[in-house]
Motif scaffolding. Sequence first.
Motif, short mmCIF file in Angstrom:
data_model
loop_
_atom_site.label_atom_id
_atom_site.label_comp_id
_atom_site.label_asym_id
_atom_site.label_seq_id
_atom_site.Cartn_x
_atom_site.Cartn_y
_atom_site.Cartn_z
N VAL A 229 13.58 0.01 13.94
CA VAL A 229 12.36 0.38 13.20
C VAL A 229 12.27 -0.43 11.91
N VAL A 230 13.39 -0.56 11.21
CA VAL A 230 13.39 -1.34 9.97
C VAL A 230 13.02 -2.79 10.26
N LEU A 231 13.60 -3.37 11.31
CA LEU A 231 13.28 -4.76 11.65
C LEU A 231 11.80 -4.90 12.02
N LEU A 232 11.29 -3.99 12.83
CA LEU A 232 9.88 -4.07 13.22
C LEU A 232 8.96 -3.92 12.02
N PHE A 233 9.32 -3.03 11.10
CA PHE A 233 8.54 -2.88 9.88
C PHE A 233 8.59 -4.15 9.05
N GLU A 234 9.78 -4.73 8.93
CA GLU A 234 9.93 -5.97 8.16
C GLU A 234 9.10 -7.10 8.77
N ARG A 235 9.09 -7.17 10.10
CA ARG A 235 8.30 -8.21 10.77
C ARG A 235 6.81 -8.05 10.53
N LYS A 236 6.38 -6.82 10.29
CA LYS A 236 4.96 -6.52 10.06
C LYS A 236 4.51 -6.96 8.67
N SER B 202 0.84 -1.19 0.00
CA SER B 202 0.00 0.00 0.00
C SER B 202 0.88 1.25 0.00
N TYR B 203 0.28 2.38 -0.32
CA TYR B 203 1.01 3.65 -0.31
C TYR B 203 1.57 3.92 1.08
N LYS B 204 0.77 3.66 2.11
CA LYS B 204 1.21 3.89 3.50
C LYS B 204 2.44 3.03 3.82
N ASP B 205 2.40 1.77 3.45
CA ASP B 205 3.54 0.89 3.72
C ASP B 205 4.77 1.30 2.92
N ALA B 206 4.57 1.80 1.71
CA ALA B 206 5.70 2.27 0.91
C ALA B 206 6.37 3.46 1.59
N ILE B 207 5.57 4.38 2.12
CA ILE B 207 6.12 5.53 2.84
C ILE B 207 6.85 5.07 4.09
N LEU B 208 6.27 4.14 4.84
CA LEU B 208 6.92 3.63 6.05
C LEU B 208 8.25 2.94 5.74
N ALA B 209 8.34 2.31 4.57
CA ALA B 209 9.56 1.59 4.21
C ALA B 209 10.75 2.52 4.06
N VAL B 210 10.50 3.76 3.68
CA VAL B 210 11.61 4.71 3.49
C VAL B 210 11.64 5.80 4.55
N LEU B 211 10.73 5.76 5.49
CA LEU B 211 10.64 6.79 6.51
C LEU B 211 11.95 6.96 7.29
N VAL B 212 12.64 5.86 7.54
CA VAL B 212 13.87 5.94 8.34
C VAL B 212 15.00 6.67 7.63
N VAL B 213 14.95 6.78 6.30
CA VAL B 213 16.03 7.45 5.59
C VAL B 213 15.70 8.89 5.20
N ILE B 214 14.48 9.31 5.39
CA ILE B 214 14.09 10.68 5.03
C ILE B 214 14.90 11.72 5.79
N PRO B 215 15.22 11.55 7.08
CA PRO B 215 15.99 12.58 7.81
C PRO B 215 17.47 12.65 7.47
N TYR B 216 18.00 11.82 6.57
CA TYR B 216 19.43 11.82 6.29
C TYR B 216 20.02 13.21 6.05
N PRO B 217 19.43 14.04 5.19
CA PRO B 217 20.04 15.36 4.97
C PRO B 217 20.10 16.22 6.23
#
Length: 144
Positions: free
Chosen positions: A95-102, A60-75
Motif C-alpha cells: 500500500v505504501v509503495l502504491l501510494f508513493e507511485r501515485k 491535499s488533506y486526502k493524500d495526507a490522510i492516505l499517507a498515514v492510513l497504514v499506521v493508524i491500526p497499530y494500537p
Amino acid sequence: MHPYFNHIQLGYFGLLPFLACIAWILMTGASIEVINAFQYYALGILAFMAGSLWRAGEQSYKDAILAVLVVIPYPLMGFMPQPWILGYLAIAFWVVLLFERKMPVWQDYHKDYRKMRTVLTSIVFVTHLFMIAQYFSISAITAS
C-alpha cells in the motif's frame, strides 16, 4: 554515482534485518522470539516509510490522510493474532509503495530508485509470508 545512490544503498541495508531473521530461522529453527523481532522491525520500517510520504503543505488533506492510513491500526494490532499482524504488514508495504507511485514526485525519482523500491517491497512481502508459515509451523508442533 547518481544522486539517489545513498538512498538505494540505505534501502538495501534496511533489508538486512529482514533477511537476518530468515537466516536465523533457517539455521536454528523457527522460534516465536525471532518472529516477534521480525514483526517489530517491520512495524518500525513501515512507520518510517509511511512517515516519509507525509509532505506537510505539499499535499491535499486526502493524500495526507492516505499517507498515514497504514499506521493508524497499530494500537489495534496488540489484540490481533500474530499471523494477521504479519499479513497486514505484508499488504501495508505494498500500500505504501502504491501510494508513493501515485505521488507526482515519483516520476522525478531516478529509475534505479524506483526499481529498488519495487524489488525491496517484493522481497519484504515474501519474507512476511515466510514468517507466517513459520508461525503456523510452530503452532502445529506445539499443538501435537
